[in-house]
Design a protein around this motif. Structure first.
Motif, PDB file in Angstrom:
ATOM      1  N   VAL A 270       8.834  20.983  41.654  1.00 26.89           N
ATOM      2  CA  VAL A 270       8.323  19.660  41.257  1.00 26.89           C
ATOM      3  C   VAL A 270       8.143  19.692  39.743  1.00 26.89           C
ATOM      4  CG1 VAL A 270       6.485  17.963  41.541  1.00 26.89           C
ATOM      5  CG2 VAL A 270       7.055  19.495  43.454  1.00 26.89           C
ATOM      6  N   SER A 271       8.914  18.868  39.033  1.00 31.75           N
ATOM      7  CA  SER A 271       8.819  18.943  37.566  1.00 31.75           C
ATOM      8  C   SER A 271       8.910  17.572  36.916  1.00 31.75           C
ATOM      9  CB  SER A 271       9.942  19.825  37.016  1.00 31.75           C
ATOM     10  OG  SER A 271       9.861  19.890  35.601  1.00 31.75           O
ATOM     11  N   SER A 272       8.063  17.371  35.911  1.00 31.16           N
ATOM     12  CA  SER A 272       8.206  16.200  35.051  1.00 31.16           C
ATOM     13  C   SER A 272       9.205  16.549  33.946  1.00 31.16           C
ATOM     14  CB  SER A 272       6.850  15.824  34.442  1.00 31.16           C
ATOM     15  OG  SER A 272       6.376  16.879  33.635  1.00 31.16           O
ATOM     16  N   THR A 273       9.475  15.581  33.088  1.00 30.20           N
ATOM     17  CA  THR A 273      10.377  15.780  31.940  1.00 30.20           C
ATOM     18  C   THR A 273       9.620  15.457  30.664  1.00 30.20           C
ATOM     19  OG1 THR A 273      12.377  15.244  33.192  1.00 30.20           O
ATOM     20  CG2 THR A 273      12.488  14.914  30.820  1.00 30.20           C
ATOM     21  N   HIS A 274       9.836  16.258  29.643  1.00 24.35           N
ATOM     22  CA  HIS A 274       9.201  15.971  28.342  1.00 24.35           C
ATOM     23  C   HIS A 274      10.198  16.095  27.215  1.00 24.35           C
ATOM     24  CE1 HIS A 274       5.073  14.882  29.114  1.00 24.35           C
ATOM     25  NE2 HIS A 274       5.302  15.471  30.269  1.00 24.35           N
TER      26      HIS A 274
ATOM     27  N   TYR B 159      13.176   6.473  28.914  1.00 24.04           N
ATOM     28  CA  TYR B 159      13.753   7.561  28.108  1.00 24.04           C
ATOM     29  C   TYR B 159      15.236   7.700  28.440  1.00 24.04           C
ATOM     30  CZ  TYR B 159       9.049   9.039  26.801  1.00 24.04           C
ATOM     31  OH  TYR B 159       7.771   9.080  26.307  1.00 24.04           O
ATOM     32  N   ASP B 160      16.009   8.103  27.438  1.00 24.51           N
ATOM     33  CA  ASP B 160      17.464   8.221  27.626  1.00 24.51           C
ATOM     34  C   ASP B 160      17.809   9.180  28.751  1.00 24.51           C
ATOM     35  OD1 ASP B 160      17.971   6.446  25.677  1.00 24.51           O
ATOM     36  OD2 ASP B 160      18.398   7.939  24.117  1.00 24.51           O
ATOM     37  N   LEU B 161      17.147  10.346  28.767  1.00 23.98           N
ATOM     38  CA  LEU B 161      17.500  11.356  29.761  1.00 23.98           C
ATOM     39  C   LEU B 161      16.471  11.335  30.883  1.00 23.98           C
ATOM     40  CD1 LEU B 161      18.598  14.106  27.238  1.00 23.98           C
ATOM     41  CD2 LEU B 161      20.074  12.822  28.787  1.00 23.98           C
ATOM     42  N   PHE B 162      16.630  10.316  31.748  1.00 25.30           N
ATOM     43  CA  PHE B 162      15.675  10.143  32.839  1.00 25.30           C
ATOM     44  C   PHE B 162      15.689  11.376  33.747  1.00 25.30           C
ATOM     45  CE2 PHE B 162      14.976   8.461  37.256  1.00 25.30           C
ATOM     46  CZ  PHE B 162      13.605   8.311  37.135  1.00 25.30           C
ATOM     47  N   CYS B 163      14.516  11.913  33.989  1.00 24.23           N
ATOM     48  CA  CYS B 163      14.374  13.078  34.879  1.00 24.23           C
ATOM     49  C   CYS B 163      15.308  14.232  34.491  1.00 24.23           C
ATOM     50  CB  CYS B 163      14.570  12.669  36.340  1.00 24.23           C
ATOM     51  SG  CYS B 163      13.091  11.906  37.055  1.00 24.23           S
TER      52      CYS B 163
ATOM     53  N   SER C 107       5.566  24.253  40.163  1.00 22.83           N
ATOM     54  CA  SER C 107       5.348  23.003  39.434  1.00 22.83           C
ATOM     55  C   SER C 107       5.541  23.196  37.942  1.00 22.83           C
ATOM     56  CB  SER C 107       3.959  22.423  39.724  1.00 22.83           C
ATOM     57  OG  SER C 107       2.987  23.011  38.906  1.00 22.83           O
ATOM     58  N   GLY C 108       6.113  22.170  37.336  1.00 21.01           N
ATOM     59  CA  GLY C 108       6.264  22.122  35.888  1.00 21.01           C
ATOM     60  C   GLY C 108       5.659  20.826  35.400  1.00 21.01           C
ATOM     61  N   SER C 109       4.654  20.944  34.527  1.00 24.81           N
ATOM     62  CA  SER C 109       3.901  19.755  34.153  1.00 24.81           C
ATOM     63  C   SER C 109       3.308  19.945  32.773  1.00 24.81           C
ATOM     64  CB  SER C 109       2.784  19.545  35.193  1.00 24.81           C
ATOM     65  OG  SER C 109       2.014  18.421  34.889  1.00 24.81           O
ATOM     66  N   THR C 110       3.214  18.842  32.039  1.00 22.47           N
ATOM     67  CA  THR C 110       2.554  18.908  30.734  1.00 22.47           C
ATOM     68  C   THR C 110       1.197  18.216  30.780  1.00 22.47           C
ATOM     69  OG1 THR C 110       4.662  18.968  29.591  1.00 22.47           O
ATOM     70  CG2 THR C 110       2.777  18.316  28.288  1.00 22.47           C
ATOM     71  N   LEU C 111       1.179  17.039  31.412  1.00 20.33           N
ATOM     72  CA  LEU C 111      -0.057  16.253  31.406  1.00 20.33           C
ATOM     73  C   LEU C 111      -0.761  16.245  32.762  1.00 20.33           C
ATOM     74  CD1 LEU C 111       1.429  13.245  29.397  1.00 20.33           C
ATOM     75  CD2 LEU C 111       0.054  15.129  28.507  1.00 20.33           C
TER      76      LEU C 111
ATOM     77  N   LEU D 286      12.445  20.393  29.707  1.00 21.47           N
ATOM     78  CA  LEU D 286      11.487  20.912  30.679  1.00 21.47           C
ATOM     79  C   LEU D 286      10.081  20.936  30.082  1.00 21.47           C
ATOM     80  CD1 LEU D 286      14.234  22.160  31.780  1.00 21.47           C
ATOM     81  CD2 LEU D 286      12.785  23.929  32.744  1.00 21.47           C
ATOM     82  N   PRO D 287       9.076  20.802  30.937  1.00 22.41           N
ATOM     83  CA  PRO D 287       7.703  21.009  30.450  1.00 22.41           C
ATOM     84  C   PRO D 287       7.573  22.443  29.911  1.00 22.41           C
ATOM     85  CG  PRO D 287       7.707  20.189  32.715  1.00 22.41           C
ATOM     86  CD  PRO D 287       9.127  20.482  32.359  1.00 22.41           C
ATOM     87  N   ASP D 288       6.670  22.631  28.970  1.00 18.16           N
ATOM     88  CA  ASP D 288       6.496  23.964  28.344  1.00 18.16           C
ATOM     89  C   ASP D 288       6.297  25.063  29.377  1.00 18.16           C
ATOM     90  OD1 ASP D 288       6.758  22.870  25.897  1.00 18.16           O
ATOM     91  OD2 ASP D 288       4.631  22.935  25.371  1.00 18.16           O
ATOM     92  N   ASN D 289       5.561  24.758  30.464  1.00 14.08           N
ATOM     93  CA  ASN D 289       5.224  25.850  31.389  1.00 14.08           C
ATOM     94  C   ASN D 289       6.392  26.245  32.303  1.00 14.08           C
ATOM     95  OD1 ASN D 289       5.100  23.674  33.187  1.00 14.08           O
ATOM     96  ND2 ASN D 289       3.227  24.365  34.177  1.00 14.08           N
TER      97      ASN D 289
END
Ligand SMILES: Cc1cc2nc3c(=O)[nH]c(=O)nc-3n(C[C@H](O)[C@H](O)[C@H](O)COP(=O)(O)O)c2cc1C
Length: 146
Positions: A53-57, A95-99, A8-12, A62-65
């Protein structure tokens, strides 16, 4: 080695919760699992089945982690031809760069020889207040291919 390694990649926290939910569903279906939040390359088996599984920031980033893993794969270019994977992204279509993050990860893993199973799921969190719901529906199809 577990049947399925979840990454997993996640910020929040949202993508982390989705990964945890999918892990629970996989276990209920009889798969053994290992869930790694922002793993290093050394922690990952370079074979078997991964579920990313990753969100986008940032702006499509990529999320920091997950950035260290992405950089390690880019720099060391491991052979991932024994890896099959599923890809689930969370993003916001405003956001411009969705996912953007899951698209970058998908491209990188395929470039290293990994084979994606099924289609890449991109969940728009503005459309899906509970992202676990589309993820769970996607999972039931994905598990028929593994
Ligand atoms: C500062 C910030 C930047 C974001 N940038 C993007 C982006 O470029 N593309 C996208 O699709 N979603 C973007 N998002 C939306 C997140 O991916 C979305 O809210 C996601 O559910 C966050 O998941 P997380 O809690 O696992 O980090 C951004 C969100 C924030 C707060």
């Amino acid at each position: 080695m577990a049947d399925i390694t979840l990454i997993s990649g996640s910020t929040l926290g949202s993508a982390e919760y989705v990964a945890e939910h999918l892990e629970e569903k996989l276990q209920e279906a009889g798969f053994s699992t290992e869930l790694l939040h922002g793993p290093s390359l050394n922690e990952l088996p370079l074979q078997g089945t991964w579920l990313v599984v990753s969100s986008t920031h940032g702006a499509g980033e990529l999320p920091d982690n997950l950035q260290p893993l992405y950089e390690a794969i880019t720099e060391t270019q491991p052979d991932l031809s024994a890896v099959r994977f599923g890809a689930v992204g969370l993003g916001n279509h405003e956001y411009d760069l969705f996912c953007g993050a899951i698209r970058s990860l998908d491209d990188l893993l395929i470039a290293r020889g990994a084979q994606r199973i099924g289609h890449r799921l991109e969940i728009d969190v503005l459309e899906h207040e509970i992202p676990e719901d589309p993820a769970e529906a996607w999972l039931s199809d994905w598990t028929t291919h593994i």
